[in-house]
Scaffold this active site. Structure first.
Site, PDB file in Angstrom:
ATOM      1  CG  ASP A 104      41.484  47.793  34.641  1.00  0.00           C
ATOM      2  OD1 ASP A 104      40.599  46.989  34.270  1.00  0.00           O
ATOM      3  OD2 ASP A 104      42.281  48.334  33.856  1.00  0.00           O
ATOM      4  CG  PHE A 143      39.667  38.288  39.796  1.00  0.00           C
ATOM      5  CD1 PHE A 143      40.239  39.268  40.597  1.00  0.00           C
ATOM      6  CD2 PHE A 143      39.414  37.037  40.352  1.00  0.00           C
ATOM      7  CE1 PHE A 143      40.537  39.011  41.935  1.00  0.00           C
ATOM      8  CE2 PHE A 143      39.710  36.770  41.688  1.00  0.00           C
ATOM      9  CZ  PHE A 143      40.268  37.758  42.491  1.00  0.00           C
ATOM     10  CG  ASP A 144      39.087  43.435  33.677  1.00  0.00           C
ATOM     11  OD1 ASP A 144      38.613  43.003  32.607  1.00  0.00           O
ATOM     12  OD2 ASP A 144      39.999  44.281  33.720  1.00  0.00           O
ATOM     13  CG  LEU A 145      43.198  38.685  31.893  1.00  0.00           C
ATOM     14  CD1 LEU A 145      43.691  37.881  33.093  1.00  0.00           C
ATOM     15  CD2 LEU A 145      43.040  37.781  30.678  1.00  0.00           C
TER      16      LEU A 145
END
Length: 219
Positions: A169, A14-16
């Site tokens: 995102d 996951f990106d944060l």
């Protein structure tokens, strides 16, 4: 909604920022504060939104290579001071991570933030317990979309790239996943917009984080 290509996934990166935690207002405010200091009256909210994604060093180098360290310090001082006030949660993220952990998925954070700020955000949103592996800007020579940070996370998790999904995102996340040979998922709440992110052709697009469970076939 189960995606047959995702049924073998056992690892999720996951990106944060803008993916698991809502730091958009914090980032925008930090950029506006910095731009107003160095370029009074020149930059609007719409302008600084385009800065979101790459590391600060890249953004500030493009503006003025001689002031990268100075601008970075100005940005981070403001960002750290306002962090806990402006960071918000995204609905459904905690519950989704909880279910993925329960089902035995391996998970890691892959971010272009510094480690300290990334961990602070995770702790603030009580998401830190889900991630033993955090690959930040401090641990790599190259940042997304270069595959190095994703490969480092997969190595730490002993993951197979063909069974790994990168969720993010920005184009850096989608292209990073493609460059590392993983499947990719975009999030429709991206500040750049769902349509813009779709042009990079992620394997799936999530309108909400809990949708990820359906795509993976998690009950």
């Amino acid at each position: 909604m189960i995606n047959k290509e995702l049924k073998t996934i056992d690892t999720i990166l996951f990106d944060l920022d803008g993916t698991l935690i809502n730091t958009i207002e914090l980032i925008v405010a930090s950029f506006l504060h910095t731009m107003e200091h160095y370029y009074p009256g020149k930059y609007t909210r719409e302008d600084v939104i385009t800065f979101i994604g790459p590391p600060l060093s890249e953004t500030f180098t493009n503006l003025d290579p001689s002031k990268v360290e100075e601008m970075t310090k100005t940005y981070r001082t403001y960002n750290h001071a306002k962090h806990d006030e402006l960071v918000k949660e995204y609905e459904g993220v905690y519950e989704t991570l909880e279910k993925l952990e329960e089902k035995g998925y391996k998970m890691a954070i892959v971010t272009t933030k510094s480690r300290g700020t990334a961990v602070r955000g995770l702790e603030l949103m009580k998401l830190d317990k889900f991630f033993d592996v955090v690959v930040s800007l401090d641990e790599v020579e190259n940042y997304k979309p270069h595959p190095e940070p994703l490969e480092k996370a997969m190595a730490a998790l002993q993951a197979d790239r063909s069974k790994t999904l990168m969720v993010g995102d920005s184009k850096h996340d989608i292209l990073g996943g493609k460059n590392a040979g993983t499947k990719t998922a975009g999030v429709a709440w991206s500040i750049q917009g769902k349509e813009s992110l779709q042009t990079y052709e992620p394997d799936i697009m999530l309108d909400t984080m809990p949708e990820l469970l359906h795509y993976l076939g998690v009950e």
